[in-house]
Write a protein that holds these residues in place. Structure first.
Motif: not given
Length: 179
Positions: A115-133, A154-164
């Motif tokens: 949150r503090e980094f987002l307030k200061a607009d310091l986040v340039d990229e997000l890399y998120l691994g989303i698990v299906p739960v 800029i990129e999306n990939k799917t993996y076994a067991k539903g991870l994106i």
């Protein structure tokens, strides 16, 4: 320029951990590797609570070639056990790090620090691994309290067991004029 990359695993409902800090719901499916990501970074940033959880899970930071900084209001600043503790603002530390040559900077958690980094607009990229739960409750990756920030996929990939795995880049368009 060295980018700040917020990268971590989350539940479908946006939690990085259970209310007690447990991350037992996260998994690494076959075919998924963090090696390409780790090849792009040489510095890690985290909050003290994230450090505590990592250490409880058996993580270690001493002897690593990656510079690791811990934001803390309770621990005194200084270098100890392979970590640099700081009470600087995120903007101040990132400004210093970006002046040095190197790879990208990994913001590895937690939610309050994000949150503090987002307030200061310091986040340039997000890399998120989303698990299906759906956890229903826990520690959110994005606690409220920061202005809107736009990102482009800029990129999306799917993996076994539903991870994106999703990668986004910060969209910093020209400011809109008020009428």
């Amino acid at each position: 320029m060295r980018n700040v990359v917020l990268g971590l695993g989350i539940s479908l409902d946006g939690y990085i951990a259970r209310p007690n800090g447990a991350v037992d719901f996260l998994f690494m499916p076959k075919g998924y590797s963090m090696a390409p990501f780790f090849a792009t970074i040489d510095t890690a940033l985290m909050g003290r609570k994230t450090l505590d959880v990592a250490l409880q899970m058996g993580g270690s930071f001493g002897g690593s070639s990656m510079a690791s900084y811990v934001f803390s209001r309770t621990k005194p600043p200084g270098e100890r056990e392979g970590l640099v503790f700081t009470n600087q603002s995120p903007a101040s530390l990132v400004r210093q790090l970006r002046k040095r040559p190197g790879k990208n900077i990994w913001l590895m958690g937690g939610g309050e620090l994000a949150r503090e980094f987002l307030k200061a607009d310091l986040v340039d990229e997000l890399y998120l691994g989303i698990v299906p739960v759906l956890l229903g409750e826990g520690i959110p990756l994005f606690p409220s309290g920061f202005p809107q920030r736009d990102f482009t996929l800029i990129e999306n990939k799917t993996y076994a067991k539903g991870l994106i795995a999703l990668k986004y880049r910060r969209s910093r368009g020209k400011a809109k004029r008020k009428r």
